[in-house]
Scaffold this active site. Structure first.
Site, PDB file in Angstrom:
ATOM      1  N   GLY A 238       0.758  -1.239   0.000  1.00 20.25           N
ATOM      2  CA  GLY A 238       0.000   0.000   0.000  1.00 20.25           C
ATOM      3  C   GLY A 238       0.785   1.284   0.000  1.00 20.25           C
ATOM      4  N   PRO A 288       4.806  -5.047  -0.697  1.00 15.50           N
ATOM      5  CA  PRO A 288       4.780  -3.875  -1.567  1.00 15.50           C
ATOM      6  C   PRO A 288       4.652  -4.268  -3.035  1.00 15.50           C
ATOM      7  CG  PRO A 288       7.030  -4.355  -0.922  1.00 15.50           C
ATOM      8  CD  PRO A 288       6.161  -5.349  -0.196  1.00 15.50           C
ATOM      9  N   GLY A 289       3.836  -3.552  -3.765  1.00 13.84           N
ATOM     10  CA  GLY A 289       3.724  -3.734  -5.214  1.00 13.84           C
ATOM     11  C   GLY A 289       4.117  -2.443  -5.904  1.00 13.84           C
ATOM     12  N   ARG A 290       3.183  -1.496  -5.872  1.00 13.20           N
ATOM     13  CA  ARG A 290       3.379  -0.212  -6.543  1.00 13.20           C
ATOM     14  C   ARG A 290       4.683   0.476  -6.154  1.00 13.20           C
ATOM     15  NH1 ARG A 290      -1.106   2.907  -8.074  1.00 13.20           N
ATOM     16  NH2 ARG A 290      -2.327   1.679  -6.614  1.00 13.20           N
ATOM     17  N   ARG A 326      -5.441   3.196 -15.712  1.00 11.54           N
ATOM     18  CA  ARG A 326      -5.506   3.933 -14.444  1.00 11.54           C
ATOM     19  C   ARG A 326      -6.263   5.264 -14.521  1.00 11.54           C
ATOM     20  NH1 ARG A 326      -2.102   5.844 -11.921  1.00 11.54           N
ATOM     21  NH2 ARG A 326      -2.926   5.447  -9.863  1.00 11.54           N
ATOM     22  N   TYR A 330      -9.395   4.969 -12.054  1.00 11.38           N
ATOM     23  CA  TYR A 330      -9.196   5.583 -10.731  1.00 11.38           C
ATOM     24  C   TYR A 330      -8.988   7.094 -10.810  1.00 11.38           C
ATOM     25  CZ  TYR A 330      -7.212   0.836  -9.907  1.00 11.38           C
ATOM     26  OH  TYR A 330      -6.942  -0.502  -9.844  1.00 11.38           O
ATOM     27  N   CYS A 357     -12.823   3.779 -28.452  1.00 16.41           N
ATOM     28  CA  CYS A 357     -14.132   4.421 -28.610  1.00 16.41           C
ATOM     29  C   CYS A 357     -14.843   4.564 -27.268  1.00 16.41           C
ATOM     30  CB  CYS A 357     -14.975   3.619 -29.580  1.00 16.41           C
ATOM     31  SG  CYS A 357     -14.108   3.373 -31.127  1.00 16.41           S
ATOM     32  N   GLU A 358     -14.290   5.376 -26.392  1.00 14.39           N
ATOM     33  CA  GLU A 358     -14.847   5.672 -25.067  1.00 14.39           C
ATOM     34  C   GLU A 358     -14.388   7.077 -24.696  1.00 14.39           C
ATOM     35  OE1 GLU A 358     -16.512   3.573 -22.913  1.00 14.39           O
ATOM     36  OE2 GLU A 358     -16.248   1.699 -24.045  1.00 14.39           O
ATOM     37  N   TYR A 386       0.396  -1.654 -12.179  1.00 10.04           N
ATOM     38  CA  TYR A 386      -1.003  -1.661 -12.607  1.00 10.04           C
ATOM     39  C   TYR A 386      -1.140  -1.065 -14.009  1.00 10.04           C
ATOM     40  CZ  TYR A 386      -1.191  -2.733  -7.705  1.00 10.04           C
ATOM     41  OH  TYR A 386      -0.947  -3.322  -6.480  1.00 10.04           O
TER      42      TYR A 386
HETATM   43  C1  LIG Z   1      -2.743  -5.219  -3.974  1.00  8.13           C
HETATM   44  C2  LIG Z   1      -2.211  -5.825  -2.756  1.00  8.13           C
HETATM   45  C3  LIG Z   1      -0.923  -5.514  -2.313  1.00  8.13           C
HETATM   46  C4  LIG Z   1      -0.033  -4.517  -3.009  1.00  8.13           C
HETATM   47  O1  LIG Z   1      -0.540  -3.218  -2.989  1.00  8.13           O
HETATM   48  P1  LIG Z   1       0.407  -2.001  -3.455  1.00  8.13           P
HETATM   49  O2  LIG Z   1      -0.432  -0.816  -3.242  1.00  8.13           O
HETATM   50  O3  LIG Z   1       0.704  -2.235  -4.898  1.00  8.13           O
HETATM   51  O4  LIG Z   1       1.610  -2.030  -2.602  1.00  8.13           O
HETATM   52  C5  LIG Z   1      -0.450  -6.159  -1.191  1.00  8.13           C
HETATM   53  N1  LIG Z   1      -1.207  -7.062  -0.516  1.00  8.13           N
HETATM   54  C6  LIG Z   1      -2.449  -7.383  -0.918  1.00  8.13           C
HETATM   55  C7  LIG Z   1      -3.217  -8.382  -0.138  1.00  8.13           C
HETATM   56  C8  LIG Z   1      -3.000  -6.778  -2.038  1.00  8.13           C
HETATM   57  O5  LIG Z   1      -4.234  -7.090  -2.414  1.00  8.13           O
END
Ligand SMILES: *Cc1c(COP(=O)(O)O)cnc(C)c1O
Length: 427
Positions: A238, A288-290, A326, A330, A357-358, A386
Protein backbone atom coordinates in the site's frame (compact mmCIF):
# COMPACT_ATOMS: atom_id res chain seq x y z
CA UNK A 1 13.78 8.24 -7.01
CA UNK A 2 14.00 6.82 -10.51
CA UNK A 3 16.27 6.50 -13.50
CA UNK A 4 14.50 8.60 -16.14
CA UNK A 5 16.39 11.76 -17.10
CA UNK A 6 16.87 14.15 -19.99
CA UNK A 7 20.31 13.97 -21.55
CA UNK A 8 20.81 16.59 -24.27
CA UNK A 9 17.04 17.17 -24.36
CA UNK A 10 16.26 13.49 -25.02
CA UNK A 11 14.54 11.42 -22.34
CA UNK A 12 16.62 8.43 -21.26
CA UNK A 13 15.88 5.40 -19.13
CA UNK A 14 19.22 4.74 -17.40
CA UNK A 15 21.61 4.79 -20.38
CA UNK A 16 19.00 4.12 -23.08
CA UNK A 17 17.72 6.88 -25.41
CA UNK A 18 13.94 6.45 -25.40
CA UNK A 19 13.39 8.34 -28.67
CA UNK A 20 15.61 5.90 -30.58
CA UNK A 21 14.03 2.98 -28.72
CA UNK A 22 10.52 4.14 -29.73
CA UNK A 23 11.55 4.23 -33.35
CA UNK A 24 13.11 0.80 -33.08
CA UNK A 25 10.34 -1.12 -31.28
CA UNK A 26 7.37 1.05 -32.24
CA UNK A 27 4.67 2.41 -29.96
CA UNK A 28 2.83 1.92 -27.71
CA UNK A 29 5.46 0.16 -25.59
CA UNK A 30 6.24 -0.22 -21.89
CA UNK A 31 9.82 0.39 -20.72
CA UNK A 32 11.06 -0.50 -17.22
CA UNK A 33 14.24 0.46 -15.38
CA UNK A 34 15.86 -2.45 -13.56
CA UNK A 35 17.94 -0.03 -11.52
CA UNK A 36 14.89 1.80 -10.20
CA UNK A 37 13.27 -1.45 -9.08
CA UNK A 38 16.46 -2.55 -7.32
CA UNK A 39 16.91 0.87 -5.71
CA UNK A 40 13.39 0.84 -4.31
CA UNK A 41 13.70 -2.72 -3.05
CA UNK A 42 17.01 -1.96 -1.34
CA UNK A 43 15.74 1.32 0.13
CA UNK A 44 12.87 -0.49 1.78
CA UNK A 45 15.13 -3.31 3.01
CA UNK A 46 17.52 -0.77 4.47
CA UNK A 47 14.77 1.29 6.09
CA UNK A 48 13.50 -1.78 7.93
CA UNK A 49 16.99 -2.36 9.25
CA UNK A 50 17.34 -5.07 11.84
CA UNK A 51 13.61 -5.79 12.14
CA UNK A 52 13.17 -9.49 11.24
CA UNK A 53 11.23 -9.11 8.02
CA UNK A 54 10.56 -10.34 4.50
CA UNK A 55 9.42 -8.39 1.45
CA UNK A 56 6.85 -10.36 -0.53
CA UNK A 57 6.44 -8.50 -3.82
CA UNK A 58 2.76 -8.12 -4.78
CA UNK A 59 2.94 -9.81 -8.16
CA UNK A 60 -0.31 -8.24 -9.37
CA UNK A 61 1.39 -4.83 -9.75
CA UNK A 62 3.59 -6.10 -12.60
CA UNK A 63 4.02 -9.79 -13.32
CA UNK A 64 6.49 -9.75 -16.19
CA UNK A 65 8.77 -12.78 -15.73
CA UNK A 66 11.91 -10.66 -16.07
CA UNK A 67 10.77 -8.44 -13.19
CA UNK A 68 9.84 -11.44 -11.04
CA UNK A 69 13.28 -12.90 -11.73
CA UNK A 70 14.99 -9.61 -10.87
CA UNK A 71 13.13 -9.36 -7.55
CA UNK A 72 13.76 -13.01 -6.74
CA UNK A 73 17.48 -12.34 -7.19
CA UNK A 74 17.15 -9.42 -4.75
CA UNK A 75 15.75 -11.86 -2.20
CA UNK A 76 12.04 -11.09 -2.46
CA UNK A 77 9.23 -13.49 -1.71
CA UNK A 78 5.94 -13.08 -3.53
CA UNK A 79 2.36 -12.23 -2.66
CA UNK A 80 0.08 -13.82 -5.23
CA UNK A 81 -3.66 -13.52 -5.85
CA UNK A 82 -4.31 -16.32 -8.34
CA UNK A 83 -3.13 -19.68 -9.62
CA UNK A 84 -1.93 -17.87 -12.73
CA UNK A 85 0.37 -15.67 -10.65
CA UNK A 86 1.80 -18.75 -8.90
CA UNK A 87 2.38 -20.29 -12.32
CA UNK A 88 4.28 -17.17 -13.37
CA UNK A 89 6.39 -17.11 -10.17
CA UNK A 90 7.36 -20.75 -10.81
CA UNK A 91 8.16 -19.95 -14.47
CA UNK A 92 10.41 -17.15 -13.24
CA UNK A 93 12.35 -19.60 -11.08
CA UNK A 94 10.66 -18.79 -7.78
CA UNK A 95 9.11 -21.40 -5.51
CA UNK A 96 5.69 -21.70 -3.92
CA UNK A 97 7.40 -21.84 -0.53
CA UNK A 98 8.23 -18.15 -1.06
CA UNK A 99 4.58 -17.26 -1.80
CA UNK A 100 1.70 -16.03 0.29
CA UNK A 101 -1.64 -16.50 -1.46
CA UNK A 102 -4.08 -13.59 -0.99
CA UNK A 103 -7.51 -12.83 -2.40
CA UNK A 104 -11.20 -13.09 -1.49
CA UNK A 105 -12.15 -15.50 -4.26
CA UNK A 106 -9.67 -18.35 -4.39
CA UNK A 107 -11.03 -21.14 -6.56
CA UNK A 108 -10.83 -24.86 -5.70
CA UNK A 109 -8.44 -25.66 -8.55
CA UNK A 110 -6.17 -22.78 -7.48
CA UNK A 111 -6.13 -23.96 -3.86
CA UNK A 112 -5.30 -27.48 -4.98
CA UNK A 113 -2.50 -26.25 -7.25
CA UNK A 114 -0.98 -24.03 -4.54
CA UNK A 115 -1.18 -26.81 -1.93
CA UNK A 116 0.44 -29.28 -4.31
CA UNK A 117 3.29 -26.86 -4.98
CA UNK A 118 3.79 -26.18 -1.26
CA UNK A 119 2.60 -22.58 -0.88
CA UNK A 120 3.89 -20.88 2.27
CA UNK A 121 0.52 -19.56 3.44
CA UNK A 122 -3.05 -19.05 2.30
CA UNK A 123 -4.17 -15.67 3.58
CA UNK A 124 -7.80 -16.56 4.23
CA UNK A 125 -10.58 -14.00 3.90
CA UNK A 126 -13.75 -15.87 4.95
CA UNK A 127 -15.09 -18.82 6.92
CA UNK A 128 -16.19 -20.56 3.75
CA UNK A 129 -12.68 -20.36 2.36
CA UNK A 130 -11.26 -21.82 5.59
CA UNK A 131 -13.60 -24.81 5.29
CA UNK A 132 -12.82 -25.31 1.62
CA UNK A 133 -9.05 -25.24 2.17
CA UNK A 134 -9.43 -27.73 5.03
CA UNK A 135 -11.51 -30.04 2.84
CA UNK A 136 -9.09 -29.91 -0.09
CA UNK A 137 -6.09 -30.50 2.19
CA UNK A 138 -7.93 -33.47 3.70
CA UNK A 139 -8.54 -34.92 0.26
CA UNK A 140 -4.87 -34.46 -0.66
CA UNK A 141 -3.74 -35.90 2.68
CA UNK A 142 -1.80 -32.83 3.84
CA UNK A 143 -2.07 -29.85 6.18
CA UNK A 144 -2.68 -26.46 4.62
CA UNK A 145 -0.75 -23.52 6.11
CA UNK A 146 -3.01 -20.55 6.74
CA UNK A 147 -3.17 -17.01 8.06
CA UNK A 148 -6.28 -14.93 8.51
CA UNK A 149 -6.54 -11.57 6.81
CA UNK A 150 -7.97 -9.27 9.45
CA UNK A 151 -9.74 -6.07 8.47
CA UNK A 152 -8.78 -3.37 11.00
CA UNK A 153 -11.49 -0.90 9.92
CA UNK A 154 -9.22 2.10 9.42
CA UNK A 155 -9.86 5.01 7.13
CA UNK A 156 -7.39 5.16 4.25
CA UNK A 157 -6.85 8.42 2.42
CA UNK A 158 -6.89 7.00 -1.10
CA UNK A 159 -9.25 6.49 -4.04
CA UNK A 160 -12.29 4.50 -2.84
CA UNK A 161 -11.66 1.77 -5.45
CA UNK A 162 -8.31 0.93 -3.83
CA UNK A 163 -9.26 1.30 -0.17
CA UNK A 164 -9.58 -2.13 1.44
CA UNK A 165 -9.31 -1.66 5.19
CA UNK A 166 -12.87 -0.62 6.07
CA UNK A 167 -15.56 -2.97 7.33
CA UNK A 168 -17.74 -2.01 4.37
CA UNK A 169 -15.11 -3.43 1.96
CA UNK A 170 -15.26 -7.05 0.82
CA UNK A 171 -11.80 -7.76 2.23
CA UNK A 172 -10.70 -9.65 5.32
CA UNK A 173 -12.34 -10.78 8.52
CA UNK A 174 -13.69 -8.28 11.04
CA UNK A 175 -11.53 -7.62 14.08
CA UNK A 176 -14.36 -8.80 16.34
CA UNK A 177 -14.68 -12.16 14.54
CA UNK A 178 -11.03 -12.98 14.00
CA UNK A 179 -10.40 -14.75 17.30
CA UNK A 180 -13.31 -17.14 16.99
CA UNK A 181 -12.28 -17.91 13.42
CA UNK A 182 -8.76 -18.74 14.61
CA UNK A 183 -10.35 -21.13 17.13
CA UNK A 184 -12.31 -22.69 14.32
CA UNK A 185 -9.15 -22.99 12.22
CA UNK A 186 -7.36 -24.68 15.12
CA UNK A 187 -10.19 -27.19 15.43
CA UNK A 188 -10.03 -28.22 11.76
CA UNK A 189 -7.78 -31.24 11.23
CA UNK A 190 -6.14 -30.28 7.95
CA UNK A 191 -5.07 -26.72 8.72
CA UNK A 192 -1.90 -25.37 10.25
CA UNK A 193 -2.05 -21.80 11.59
CA UNK A 194 0.98 -19.94 10.37
CA UNK A 195 0.33 -16.23 10.59
CA UNK A 196 -1.87 -13.18 10.60
CA UNK A 197 -2.25 -10.63 7.83
CA UNK A 198 -3.75 -7.25 7.06
CA UNK A 199 -3.75 -4.87 4.07
CA UNK A 200 -5.52 -1.54 4.20
CA UNK A 201 -5.37 -0.30 0.63
CA UNK A 202 -3.11 1.12 -2.04
CA UNK A 203 -1.42 4.42 -2.95
CA UNK A 204 -1.34 5.60 0.68
CA UNK A 205 0.99 8.54 1.23
CA UNK A 206 0.82 8.89 4.99
CA UNK A 207 2.26 6.65 7.67
CA UNK A 208 -0.59 7.28 10.11
CA UNK A 209 -3.12 4.78 8.68
CA UNK A 210 -0.48 2.02 8.60
CA UNK A 211 0.41 2.75 12.20
CA UNK A 212 -3.25 2.84 13.19
CA UNK A 213 -3.86 -0.58 11.61
CA UNK A 214 -0.83 -2.06 13.38
CA UNK A 215 -1.88 -0.61 16.72
CA UNK A 216 -5.45 -1.81 16.32
CA UNK A 217 -4.26 -5.33 15.53
CA UNK A 218 -1.49 -5.58 18.15
CA UNK A 219 -3.58 -6.94 21.06
CA UNK A 220 -5.10 -9.57 18.78
CA UNK A 221 -1.71 -10.51 17.32
CA UNK A 222 -0.31 -10.97 20.83
CA UNK A 223 -3.20 -13.17 21.96
CA UNK A 224 -3.09 -15.31 18.81
CA UNK A 225 0.68 -15.57 18.99
CA UNK A 226 0.54 -16.81 22.59
CA UNK A 227 -1.91 -19.51 21.58
CA UNK A 228 -0.70 -20.73 18.20
CA UNK A 229 3.01 -19.96 17.77
CA UNK A 230 2.77 -17.69 14.75
CA UNK A 231 5.52 -17.53 12.13
CA UNK A 232 4.61 -14.15 10.68
CA UNK A 233 2.56 -10.97 10.83
CA UNK A 234 2.07 -9.46 7.38
CA UNK A 235 1.22 -5.78 7.31
CA UNK A 236 0.39 -5.82 3.60
CA UNK A 237 1.44 -3.35 0.93
CA UNK A 238 0.00 0.00 0.00
CA UNK A 239 2.92 2.44 0.14
CA UNK A 240 2.12 5.20 -2.29
CA UNK A 241 4.40 6.74 -4.90
CA UNK A 242 4.72 10.22 -6.37
CA UNK A 243 2.84 10.40 -9.65
CA UNK A 244 3.52 14.03 -10.36
CA UNK A 245 6.52 16.26 -10.53
CA UNK A 246 9.32 13.71 -10.71
CA UNK A 247 10.49 15.52 -13.85
CA UNK A 248 9.79 19.23 -14.00
CA UNK A 249 7.57 20.16 -16.92
CA UNK A 250 3.83 20.45 -17.38
CA UNK A 251 1.30 21.44 -14.78
CA UNK A 252 2.05 20.67 -11.14
CA UNK A 253 -1.19 22.00 -9.70
CA UNK A 254 -3.14 18.78 -10.05
CA UNK A 255 -0.67 16.80 -8.02
CA UNK A 256 -0.65 19.38 -5.27
CA UNK A 257 -4.40 18.95 -5.17
CA UNK A 258 -4.49 15.15 -5.22
CA UNK A 259 -1.67 14.42 -2.82
CA UNK A 260 -1.71 17.60 -0.75
CA UNK A 261 2.00 17.62 -1.48
CA UNK A 262 2.47 14.34 0.36
CA UNK A 263 5.26 11.91 -0.24
CA UNK A 264 6.06 8.86 1.82
CA UNK A 265 9.63 7.62 1.65
CA UNK A 266 10.65 4.14 2.74
CA UNK A 267 12.52 5.79 5.59
CA UNK A 268 9.53 7.80 6.86
CA UNK A 269 7.24 4.81 6.57
CA UNK A 270 9.63 2.60 8.50
CA UNK A 271 10.36 5.24 11.14
CA UNK A 272 6.67 5.32 12.06
CA UNK A 273 5.97 1.61 12.20
CA UNK A 274 9.22 0.07 13.43
CA UNK A 275 8.75 0.52 17.14
CA UNK A 276 5.38 -1.23 17.58
CA UNK A 277 6.52 -3.99 15.23
CA UNK A 278 9.80 -4.61 17.05
CA UNK A 279 7.88 -5.12 20.29
CA UNK A 280 5.94 -8.00 18.75
CA UNK A 281 9.01 -10.16 18.41
CA UNK A 282 7.59 -11.86 15.33
CA UNK A 283 8.83 -11.92 11.70
CA UNK A 284 7.10 -9.13 9.79
CA UNK A 285 6.09 -9.55 6.16
CA UNK A 286 5.44 -6.63 3.83
CA UNK A 287 3.72 -6.91 0.46
CA UNK A 288 4.78 -3.88 -1.57
CA UNK A 289 3.72 -3.73 -5.21
CA UNK A 290 3.38 -0.21 -6.54
CA UNK A 291 6.22 1.13 -4.38
CA UNK A 292 8.75 -1.20 -6.05
CA UNK A 293 7.73 -0.92 -9.69
CA UNK A 294 5.42 2.11 -10.15
CA UNK A 295 8.04 4.77 -10.81
CA UNK A 296 10.20 2.24 -12.66
CA UNK A 297 8.05 2.13 -15.80
CA UNK A 298 6.86 4.40 -18.60
CA UNK A 299 4.47 3.86 -21.46
CA UNK A 300 5.85 5.26 -24.72
CA UNK A 301 3.33 6.58 -27.20
CA UNK A 302 3.21 8.61 -30.43
CA UNK A 303 1.06 11.58 -31.31
CA UNK A 304 -1.12 10.43 -34.21
CA UNK A 305 -3.12 13.60 -34.71
CA UNK A 306 -3.51 17.11 -33.37
CA UNK A 307 -7.22 17.88 -33.35
CA UNK A 308 -8.22 21.46 -32.71
CA UNK A 309 -11.85 22.37 -32.05
CA UNK A 310 -13.46 25.62 -30.91
CA UNK A 311 -13.96 24.06 -27.44
CA UNK A 312 -10.78 22.12 -26.86
CA UNK A 313 -7.57 20.93 -28.41
CA UNK A 314 -6.65 17.27 -28.43
CA UNK A 315 -3.55 15.20 -28.94
CA UNK A 316 -4.70 11.79 -30.15
CA UNK A 317 -2.00 9.25 -29.28
CA UNK A 318 -1.51 5.59 -30.21
CA UNK A 319 -1.76 4.25 -26.62
CA UNK A 320 -5.20 3.89 -25.11
CA UNK A 321 -7.12 2.91 -22.00
CA UNK A 322 -6.72 -0.72 -23.06
CA UNK A 323 -2.95 -0.29 -22.55
CA UNK A 324 -3.13 1.76 -19.32
CA UNK A 325 -6.48 1.99 -17.59
CA UNK A 326 -5.51 3.93 -14.44
CA UNK A 327 -6.81 7.34 -15.58
CA UNK A 328 -10.17 5.86 -16.65
CA UNK A 329 -10.56 3.55 -13.64
CA UNK A 330 -9.20 5.58 -10.73
CA UNK A 331 -8.85 9.09 -12.15
CA UNK A 332 -5.17 8.25 -11.87
CA UNK A 333 -2.72 11.01 -12.77
CA UNK A 334 0.31 10.38 -14.95
CA UNK A 335 2.84 13.00 -15.94
CA UNK A 336 3.40 13.22 -19.67
CA UNK A 337 6.86 14.06 -20.97
CA UNK A 338 7.94 14.63 -24.59
CA UNK A 339 10.79 12.29 -25.50
CA UNK A 340 12.53 15.13 -27.29
CA UNK A 341 12.17 18.35 -25.36
CA UNK A 342 13.69 21.46 -26.89
CA UNK A 343 13.63 24.21 -24.28
CA UNK A 344 11.83 26.74 -26.48
CA UNK A 345 8.47 24.98 -26.83
CA UNK A 346 5.48 27.07 -25.81
CA UNK A 347 3.12 25.52 -23.26
CA UNK A 348 -0.47 24.83 -24.28
CA UNK A 349 -3.52 23.51 -22.46
CA UNK A 350 -4.61 20.26 -24.06
CA UNK A 351 -6.39 16.91 -23.67
CA UNK A 352 -4.30 13.83 -24.44
CA UNK A 353 -6.58 10.99 -25.54
CA UNK A 354 -6.29 7.48 -26.93
CA UNK A 355 -7.88 5.86 -29.99
CA UNK A 356 -10.42 3.74 -28.07
CA UNK A 357 -14.13 4.42 -28.61
CA UNK A 358 -14.85 5.67 -25.07
CA UNK A 359 -14.84 9.20 -23.69
CA UNK A 360 -13.04 7.81 -20.62
CA UNK A 361 -10.08 7.00 -22.85
CA UNK A 362 -7.75 9.83 -21.88
CA UNK A 363 -4.34 10.33 -20.27
CA UNK A 364 -4.76 14.00 -19.41
CA UNK A 365 -7.48 16.64 -19.49
CA UNK A 366 -6.79 20.38 -19.66
CA UNK A 367 -3.13 19.66 -18.97
CA UNK A 368 -0.49 22.31 -19.66
CA UNK A 369 2.13 20.65 -21.83
CA UNK A 370 4.90 21.70 -24.18
CA UNK A 371 3.34 21.92 -27.67
CA UNK A 372 3.71 18.61 -29.52
CA UNK A 373 3.32 17.86 -33.22
CA UNK A 374 2.03 14.81 -35.08
CA UNK A 375 4.61 12.02 -35.19
CA UNK A 376 6.37 13.06 -31.98
CA UNK A 377 6.71 10.68 -29.04
CA UNK A 378 5.89 11.14 -25.41
CA UNK A 379 6.26 9.11 -22.23
CA UNK A 380 3.39 8.41 -19.87
CA UNK A 381 5.38 8.43 -16.63
CA UNK A 382 5.09 6.17 -13.56
CA UNK A 383 3.30 3.43 -15.47
CA UNK A 384 5.26 0.48 -14.07
CA UNK A 385 2.54 -0.67 -11.65
CA UNK A 386 -1.00 -1.66 -12.61
CA UNK A 387 -0.17 -0.89 -16.24
CA UNK A 388 0.33 -3.81 -18.58
CA UNK A 389 -1.14 -6.23 -16.01
CA UNK A 390 -4.49 -4.45 -16.39
CA UNK A 391 -4.26 -4.10 -20.18
CA UNK A 392 -6.91 -5.68 -22.36
CA UNK A 393 -7.62 -6.36 -26.00
CA UNK A 394 -10.56 -3.92 -26.08
CA UNK A 395 -11.15 -2.67 -29.61
CA UNK A 396 -9.12 -5.72 -30.72
CA UNK A 397 -5.94 -3.84 -29.90
CA UNK A 398 -2.93 -6.11 -29.35
CA UNK A 399 -1.07 -5.87 -26.02
CA UNK A 400 2.03 -3.67 -26.24
CA UNK A 401 5.58 -5.01 -25.83
CA UNK A 402 7.64 -4.61 -22.63
CA UNK A 403 11.31 -3.67 -22.53
CA UNK A 404 13.57 -3.98 -19.49
CA UNK A 405 16.50 -1.59 -19.37
CA UNK A 406 19.63 -2.46 -17.45
CA UNK A 407 22.33 0.22 -17.76
CA UNK A 408 22.69 0.87 -21.46
CA UNK A 409 21.09 -2.44 -22.50
CA UNK A 410 17.44 -2.64 -23.51
CA UNK A 411 15.98 -6.18 -23.58
CA UNK A 412 12.66 -7.06 -25.10
CA UNK A 413 10.91 -9.06 -22.34
CA UNK A 414 7.49 -9.34 -24.00
CA UNK A 415 6.94 -9.05 -27.71
CA UNK A 416 4.10 -7.07 -29.20
CA UNK A 417 1.03 -9.27 -29.49
CA UNK A 418 0.17 -10.15 -33.08
CA UNK A 419 -3.27 -10.00 -34.69
CA UNK A 420 -3.02 -13.79 -35.14
CA UNK A 421 -2.68 -14.18 -31.37
CA UNK A 422 -5.80 -12.07 -30.87
CA UNK A 423 -7.86 -14.94 -32.28
CA UNK A 424 -5.79 -17.92 -31.19
CA UNK A 425 -8.12 -19.09 -28.43
CA UNK A 426 -11.30 -18.54 -30.42
CA UNK A 427 -13.09 -21.53 -31.93
C1 LIG B 1 -2.74 -5.22 -3.97
C2 LIG B 1 -2.21 -5.82 -2.76
C3 LIG B 1 -0.92 -5.51 -2.31
C4 LIG B 1 -0.03 -4.52 -3.01
O1 LIG B 1 -0.54 -3.22 -2.99
P1 LIG B 1 0.41 -2.00 -3.46
O2 LIG B 1 -0.43 -0.82 -3.24
O3 LIG B 1 0.70 -2.23 -4.90
O4 LIG B 1 1.61 -2.03 -2.60
C5 LIG B 1 -0.45 -6.16 -1.19
N1 LIG B 1 -1.21 -7.06 -0.52
C6 LIG B 1 -2.45 -7.38 -0.92
C7 LIG B 1 -3.22 -8.38 -0.14
C8 LIG B 1 -3.00 -6.78 -2.04
O5 LIG B 1 -4.23 -7.09 -2.41
Amino acid sequence: MHSFHYINSVLHCEGVDLESLSQEVGTPAYVYSARTIRDHFRALQKALGSLPHRLCYAVKANSNLAILRLLKEEGAGFDIVSGGELFKVLKAGGSAGQCTFAGVGKMPHEIEYALGEGVYSFNVESEGELDLINAIAGRLGCKAPIALRVNPDVDTPTHHYISTGRHKNKFGIGLDRAESLYERAASLPHLKIRGIQTHIGSQILRAAPFLEAIEKLTPLVQRIQARYALEFFSIGGGLGIVYQGALASGDAAWWAQESRGEKLSAHDYARHILKPLEQLNLPIFLEPGRFLVGNAGVLLTKVLYRKETPEKNFLIVDAGMNDLIRPALYQGHHDLEPLVAPDDRPLEKIDVVGPVCESGDFFAQDRRLPRMEEGEHLAVMSAGAYGLVMASNYNARPLPPEILVNGSTASLVRRRQSWENLVREEI
